[in-house]
Design a protein around this motif. Structure first.
Motif, PDB file in Angstrom:
ATOM      1  N   LYS A 137       0.992  -1.136   0.085  1.00  0.00           N
ATOM      2  CA  LYS A 137      -0.057  -0.070   0.059  1.00  0.00           C
ATOM      3  C   LYS A 137       0.937   1.324  -0.048  1.00  0.00           C
ATOM      4  CE  LYS A 137      -3.721   2.334   2.558  1.00  0.00           C
ATOM      5  NZ  LYS A 137      -4.599   2.238   3.775  1.00  0.00           N
ATOM      6  N   GLU A 139       3.973   1.406  -1.180  1.00  0.00           N
ATOM      7  CA  GLU A 139       4.642   1.578  -2.581  1.00  0.00           C
ATOM      8  C   GLU A 139       3.658   1.979  -3.620  1.00  0.00           C
ATOM      9  OE1 GLU A 139       7.760   2.197  -3.744  1.00  0.00           O
ATOM     10  OE2 GLU A 139       8.391   0.380  -2.467  1.00  0.00           O
ATOM     11  N   LYS A 140       2.447   1.689  -3.317  1.00  0.00           N
ATOM     12  CA  LYS A 140       1.563   2.129  -4.492  1.00  0.00           C
ATOM     13  C   LYS A 140       1.316   3.570  -4.419  1.00  0.00           C
ATOM     14  CE  LYS A 140      -1.623  -2.195  -4.776  1.00  0.00           C
ATOM     15  NZ  LYS A 140      -2.614  -2.652  -4.739  1.00  0.00           N
ATOM     16  N   SER A 141       1.503   4.095  -3.307  1.00  0.00           N
ATOM     17  CA  SER A 141       1.078   5.795  -3.040  1.00  0.00           C
ATOM     18  C   SER A 141       2.183   6.528  -3.871  1.00  0.00           C
ATOM     19  CB  SER A 141       1.230   5.965  -1.790  1.00  0.00           C
ATOM     20  OG  SER A 141       2.539   5.887  -0.911  1.00  0.00           O
ATOM     21  N   PRO A 145       4.918   1.712 -10.800  1.00  0.00           N
ATOM     22  CA  PRO A 145       4.253   0.215 -11.351  1.00  0.00           C
ATOM     23  C   PRO A 145       5.524  -0.729 -10.972  1.00  0.00           C
ATOM     24  CG  PRO A 145       3.428   1.507 -12.693  1.00  0.00           C
ATOM     25  CD  PRO A 145       4.400   2.217 -12.011  1.00  0.00           C
ATOM     26  N   VAL A 148       6.099  -1.613  -7.531  1.00  0.00           N
ATOM     27  CA  VAL A 148       5.127  -2.417  -7.081  1.00  0.00           C
ATOM     28  C   VAL A 148       5.011  -3.745  -7.432  1.00  0.00           C
ATOM     29  CG1 VAL A 148       2.378  -2.443  -6.762  1.00  0.00           C
ATOM     30  CG2 VAL A 148       3.334  -0.340  -6.742  1.00  0.00           C
ATOM     31  N   TYR A 152       5.457  -7.248  -5.080  1.00  0.00           N
ATOM     32  CA  TYR A 152       4.261  -8.354  -5.145  1.00  0.00           C
ATOM     33  C   TYR A 152       4.992  -9.464  -5.360  1.00  0.00           C
ATOM     34  CZ  TYR A 152      -0.273  -6.234  -4.975  1.00  0.00           C
ATOM     35  OH  TYR A 152      -1.702  -5.598  -4.390  1.00  0.00           O
ATOM     36  N   TYR A 172      -4.125  -5.368  -9.725  1.00  0.00           N
ATOM     37  CA  TYR A 172      -3.229  -4.117  -9.968  1.00  0.00           C
ATOM     38  C   TYR A 172      -2.593  -4.233 -11.452  1.00  0.00           C
ATOM     39  CZ  TYR A 172       0.445  -0.975  -9.472  1.00  0.00           C
ATOM     40  OH  TYR A 172       1.578   0.058  -9.734  1.00  0.00           O
ATOM     41  N   THR A 176      -3.225  -1.386 -14.155  1.00  0.00           N
ATOM     42  CA  THR A 176      -2.126  -0.377 -14.344  1.00  0.00           C
ATOM     43  C   THR A 176      -1.347  -0.790 -15.593  1.00  0.00           C
ATOM     44  OG1 THR A 176      -2.090  -0.053 -11.711  1.00  0.00           O
ATOM     45  CG2 THR A 176      -0.145   0.464 -13.041  1.00  0.00           C
TER      46      THR A 176
END
Length: 382
Positions: A137, A139-141, A145, A148, A152, A172, A176
């Motif tokens: 969460k 890293e997504k901010s 991509p 992220v 993952y 995701y 994305t």
């Protein structure tokens, strides 16, 4: 070799705690070439630049030992005769490289708490999952991509049967990256590791359709899905309906309607004995509608409901759906015939009363006076 190293950097070079191993191996390879270079000044200059570029690239990535990388870079430049003070941490470092290094250091410091937490919860999968979810969460901010995705990948490699991770990862990517090769690879691994999660299979089929995969690929994944063991029959129904949805949407591309019909036949045969009435009606109503709208075969649509009546003729809702189909298409004679067939049946609760009221209302709206009189005469309510 360079191509292989670049692929390795793409796959794991952003790994905060382990990525530096790939960068160092890459540099050592290029340095070895520089060492054996003899005599050709132009080639040597190119090789020096290759090593320097690798240092610069690595110094822009937030990795655990970024300070030692800067020291190694300073030392190497000194050996090449390009620095006045090899012990300085900033002198003679190009401003753009120094700026990227400082930014990478700040990024690493922001992530260090998560890395520390992961090292502490190594023995607890549940706790590790929560840390990974918080880390992802975070890293997504930042909206990168690539970072992220690497995170993952780290998470699913350590927790390969966590459906929460795979669902989050695939969703995701769908939103994305949308890269066909990546989507296929990740969904393949997700469904291989969590075969019992029907939502993953549904999303897999939808994702393949979005990237315009071939019918052969879609059929193959669908067939794999229905061979899995899901907790409930409703999940199989969802797989079948997803398959039909896809076929329906792709009918304009030249697919044969028989594919839809056969899918419904298979679904009814497999699911009907164990489906609840609500789900049974959903399946048959959709089937009959497509027979009319796409197959242009009202006889086939009626056949769908007649087969349903053979199995569930004592269920009022089946008759109601059948009659509604005929009324919607203006077939008043056929609808009237159905009312005559079912008005004397005994349905649960107040079902028989509901049929009589519906028949009288139907004749009031569609029938002649004689038709209305007949409905009134046969109604036990009058």
């Amino acid at each position: 070799m360079r191509d292989l190293y670049e692929r390795a950097i793409t796959a794991g070079g952003l790994h905060v705690t382990e990525g530096s191993k790939l960068w160092e191996a890459y540099r050592e390879y290029e340095m070895a070439i520089l060492t054996i270079n003899d005599g050709n000044d132009e080639e040597k200059a190119k090789q020096v630049q290759r090593v320097r570029a690798l240092f610069h690239r690595q110094l822009s990535v937030p990795l655990a030992d970024i300070e030692s990388t800067l020291a190694a870079y300073k030392s190497w430049e000194a050996e090449e005769g390009n620095t006045r003070d090899p012990d300085s941490q900033v002198d003679d470092v190009p401003p753009n490289v120094l700026s990227a290094y400082k930014k990478a250091s700040e990024m690493y410091n922001a992530r260090k708490q998560y890395e520390d937490e992961l090292s502490v919860v190594a023995e607890s999968e549940a706790n590790k999952l929560q840390v990974f979810l918080k880390y992802i969460k975070f890293e997504k901010s930042f909206g990168d991509p690539a970072r992220v995705q690497v995170l993952y990948e780290r998470a699913v490699s350590e927790l390969p049967v966590s459906s929460d991770l795979w669902m989050g990862y695939t969703s995701y990517l769908d939103r994305t990256l949308k890269v066909p090769a990546i989507l296929k690879s990740v969904y393949h691994r997700a469904t291989r590791n969590c075969t019992w999660v029907s939502d993953l299979w549904v999303h897999y089929l939808l994702s393949l359709e979005r990237i315009r995969a071939s019918e052969d690929e879609l059929r193959h994944v669908f067939e794999l899905a229905i061979q899995c063991s899901f907790p409930s029959m409703n999940e199989y129904l969802n797989i079948y309906l997803t398959r039909v949805d896809s076929l329906r949407r792709r009918m304009p591309t030249g697919l044969d309607f028989e594919l839809i019909r056969q899918t419904f036949v298979d679904a009814a045969e497999f699911l009907s004995p164990q489906l609840g009435i609500e789900e049974l009606l959903l399946l048959h109503a959709y089937w009959a509608k497509l027979e009319c709208n796409i197959g242009k075969d009202i006889a086939a649509a009626r056949g769908v409901w007649e087969n349903a009546l053979k199995k569930s003729g004592s269920v009022l809702e089946v008759w109601q759906h059948y009659i509604s189909m005929e009324i919607e298409r203006g077939h008043t004679h056929e609808a009237r015939s159905l009312y005559k067939r079912c008005y004397s049946k005994k349905f649960a609760g107040s079902g028989s009363e509901a049929v009589c009221h519906a028949w009288i209302r139907f004749e009031r709206e569609h029938g002649t006076l004689d038709d209305y009189d007949l409905a009134i005469k046969r109604s036990p309510l009058v």
